[in-house]
Design a protein around this motif. Structure first.
Motif, short mmCIF file in Angstrom:
data_model
loop_
_atom_site.label_atom_id
_atom_site.label_comp_id
_atom_site.label_asym_id
_atom_site.label_seq_id
_atom_site.Cartn_x
_atom_site.Cartn_y
_atom_site.Cartn_z
N ARG A 15 0.84 -1.19 0.00
CA ARG A 15 0.00 0.00 0.00
C ARG A 15 0.88 1.24 0.00
NH1 ARG A 15 -1.98 2.29 5.33
NH2 ARG A 15 0.01 3.32 4.91
N SER A 16 0.66 2.11 -0.98
CA SER A 16 1.40 3.37 -1.02
C SER A 16 0.73 4.39 -0.11
CB SER A 16 1.46 3.90 -2.46
OG SER A 16 0.16 4.21 -2.93
N GLY A 17 1.36 5.53 0.05
CA GLY A 17 0.81 6.57 0.92
C GLY A 17 -0.12 7.49 0.16
N LYS A 18 -1.13 7.98 0.85
CA LYS A 18 -2.04 8.94 0.22
C LYS A 18 -1.47 10.35 0.35
CE LYS A 18 -4.93 9.44 4.39
NZ LYS A 18 -6.29 9.28 4.95
N GLY A 19 -1.85 11.21 -0.57
CA GLY A 19 -1.38 12.59 -0.54
C GLY A 19 -2.08 13.39 0.55
N GLY A 20 -1.35 14.32 1.15
CA GLY A 20 -1.94 15.19 2.17
C GLY A 20 -2.88 16.21 1.54
N ARG A 21 -3.88 16.64 2.31
CA ARG A 21 -4.83 17.61 1.78
C ARG A 21 -4.26 19.02 1.89
NH1 ARG A 21 -7.06 16.33 6.87
NH2 ARG A 21 -7.23 18.14 8.26
N GLY A 22 -4.64 19.86 0.93
CA GLY A 22 -4.24 21.27 0.98
C GLY A 22 -5.01 22.02 2.06
#
Length: 397
Positions: A15-22
């Protein structure tokens, strides 16, 4: 195989990491009532990256690592603060590792040389903060992007040993004895079938400090494609070999018949393997006299006249006869122009076949994995015949 250190097959959830929200933030400070937007961008998620490492020769270090997860990206903050990027996870694998999707059987990627890096799962991109959306007509945007979602996949990693010459033969054909006679490798040798339970590599020395690598795999028998004996699970280790050495004992009743049986098993496993250069070695020739060997050579040459030229060598690893001639023939075939052209073409257009789901389910069950089965009404006759050969437990109804 449970107690063996040779592991060539692992199943791992990645599982890769999800991007952080702006960030959606408006600047509010004393004496600056119109500070405007200052929300920062989110950080990118970590990726799962496979890296070839020649210091590994099996997948043992991944056998008990059932989950590989990368870090998520950090969220953006005020004052245009950028979120932290998630760390990438590097997974070192031996050269020759092929990755398949465990759910669909589709080919995913391949790692063939030391230092090669392949992105298995890419981390999600971070979302943009509201500072990035400011315009002359929209000076205070009150929205920001969410980060991209993570990617996940359950993968099957298969190791295919990289060697120049692959040995093909029935049990007790003398394959391990030949490897021990030509190299410093010491595979197990005994007078009973299936002595070799795992592949082994040996470096064969040649003239002028030259050498080539020979791969010994467990013996195959007629019907191995249907799961008899050890099946065909080890034939993947000679798929990359540029030359196949077929070994048939000299005391066999019909040498040509056994040679054709071996060819047929290879054809059922992967028809493209028949395009490789081949050499036929008649082993245990210390049991034969010169007149009988000459008769066998003439008979085999006549029967194999319709095929492409296959050199025939009579050897005895115990008596140390014919080994120099065998090495000369192998070196000549390895360095022939047609073989070099074939290798270049294979490197440029190497295509890995997707797994057939019926065979794939059998492989998973042999490795002790839980397999979810379809209803018998939805299964075809071939699938039912395959499952009848196995005793399946702990399957949810």
């Amino acid at each position: 195989m449970a107690d063996s250190n040779f592991v060539d097959y692992v199943k791992i959830y990645c599982r890769s990491g999800k991007g952080g929200r702006g960030s959606m933030h408006l600047r509010h400070v004393k004496y600056n009532p119109n500070g405007g937007p200052d929300g920062g961008d989110g950080g990118k998620g970590g990726s799962i990256i496979l890296r070839g490492n020649h210091n590994y020769w099996t997948l043992l270090h991944l056998k008990y690592q059932r989950h590989i997860k990368a870090e998520h990206g950090g969220n953006g903050g005020k004052d245009k603060c950028h979120g932290t990027d998630g760390k990438d996870v590097y997974v070192d694998v031996p050269c020759g590792t092929v990755v398949y999707n465990a759910e669909t059987g589709k080919y995913v990627c391949d790692v063939t040389y030391d230092g090669q890096e392949v992105v298995l799962l890419k981390g999600g991109r971070g979302g943009l903060g509201n500072y990035q959306f400011r315009t002359a007509t929209n000076q205070a945007p009150r929205y920001a992007q969410p980060g991209e979602p993570m990617q996940e996949m359950t993968v099957i990693m298969e190791l295919k040993l990289l060697a120049d010459v692959g040995l093909v033969g029935f049990p007790n054909a003398g394959k391990s004895t030949l490897v021990s006679a030509l190299s410093n490798a010491r595979p197990k040798i005994a007078n009973y079938p299936f002595t070799t339970m795992e592949p082994s590599l040996g470096i064969v020395g040649y003239r002028d400090n030259k050498s080539f690598v020979m791969a010994d795999i467990p013996g195959i028998i007629e019907g191995a494609a249907e799961g008899r004996g050890l099946g065909l699970r080890f034939l993947r280790h000679i798929e990359r070999n540029s030359l196949l050495l077929f070994m048939v004992p000299g005391d066999t009743d019909d040498i040509f018949k056994e040679y054709n049986i071996l060819l047929n098993e290879l054809r059922q496993f992967n028809p493209e393997m028949l395009d490789k250069h081949r050499v036929l070695a008649i082993t245990k020739c210390d049991l034969l006299d010169e007149e009988l060997m000459e008769m066998l050579r003439e008979d085999l040459t006549r029967k194999m006249a319709g095929e492409k030229s296959v050199p025939i060598v009579f050897i005895s690893a115990v008596a140390q006869t014919g080994l120099d001639e065998l090495k000369d023939v192998l070196w000549k075939e390895l360095n022939s122009e047609s073989n070099k052209l074939q290798e270049i073409t294979a490197e440029d257009t190497l295509v890995h076949r997707d797994k057939e789901m019926s065979q794939f389910a059998r492989e998973l069950m042999e490795e002790g994995e839980d397999v979810e089965l379809q209803d018998e009404d939805e299964m075809d006759d071939d699938d039912i015949e395959i499952l009848d050969d196995y005793e399946i437990e702990d399957i949810d109804e």
